[in-house]
Design an enzyme around this catalytic site. Sequence first.
Site, short mmCIF file in Angstrom:
data_model
loop_
_atom_site.label_atom_id
_atom_site.label_comp_id
_atom_site.label_asym_id
_atom_site.label_seq_id
_atom_site.Cartn_x
_atom_site.Cartn_y
_atom_site.Cartn_z
N TYR A 1 15.56 75.15 48.20
CA TYR A 1 14.15 75.46 48.43
C TYR A 1 13.45 76.00 47.17
CZ TYR A 1 15.38 75.35 53.44
OH TYR A 1 15.82 74.99 54.70
N HIS B 1 24.65 73.11 53.20
CA HIS B 1 23.33 72.63 53.60
C HIS B 1 23.37 71.23 54.21
CE1 HIS B 1 18.79 73.07 52.44
NE2 HIS B 1 18.93 72.54 53.61
#
Length: 277
Positions: free
Chosen positions: A51, A109
Amino acid sequence: MPMQVPLFRSARTVMPRLGFGTWPMQGAECQAAVESAIGLGYRHIDTAEMYGNEAAVGAGLRASGVAREALYLTTKVWWDKPDGASFRAAFEACLARLATPYVDLLLVHWPSPQLRLESVLEAQAKILAEGLAKAVGVANFPLALLRRAVEAKIAPIACLQVEHHVFLGQQKLLAYCQAQDLVLTSYTPVAKGAVLQDATVTRIAAKHGATPGQVALAWLLGMANVAAIPKAASPARQAENLKSVELTLDEEDRAALAALPKNRRMVNPGFAPQWDG
């Protein structure tokens, strides 16, 4: 007084069931949003290496004035670290950016085609043993790979994070998580705003004097072993989402939402696994 969010409790983690997602916010906007969310009563904050906002998230946590141990912080290591050594190095960089001594939950992830699952699980187990993470888990794993991770018994998998909303049911994954006492954390829980245009969701919202987003979140939070992490930049939308914990849908509502088609995927990048694998 900040609103109290119900908790998911298992032997592996205790997680606030409504959290705050931070993708794709960055910089000052992200820090301000995290501070605002915590001020309203959110205690579960979700971020990730990919992110590019871990430093802002960490700054928001510190500026909130809420003690670190009262907050539940999740981060995730990107899929291009497919072995234990690269996973560990990436996680140490996450901690440095967050400027925190530990995270409450550390996830893989996405699975990589090159993933050396046992190696990564061994790295997670060591991170857990050292107290650098309080719990570990995976994200975006299809059922067969999730089962492999759990049944390897190398690291005690606490959580699966996956796309989950009124248009994508994930029943097989949810049933497995419930059977294994894992928490399924639902990302994109309001389907990128698609609930706002759905006649069934908007009808139920009007019936309860609620918003479509609150209905979508309440549908998830009414399920055993489910948490949700909506993103909202504005304090008004954050507060709206938080009030979903007070909304109880009746059996008629839940049946109508369950009857919606459940095959609408909002997040499906080129590197995604075979979802039915």
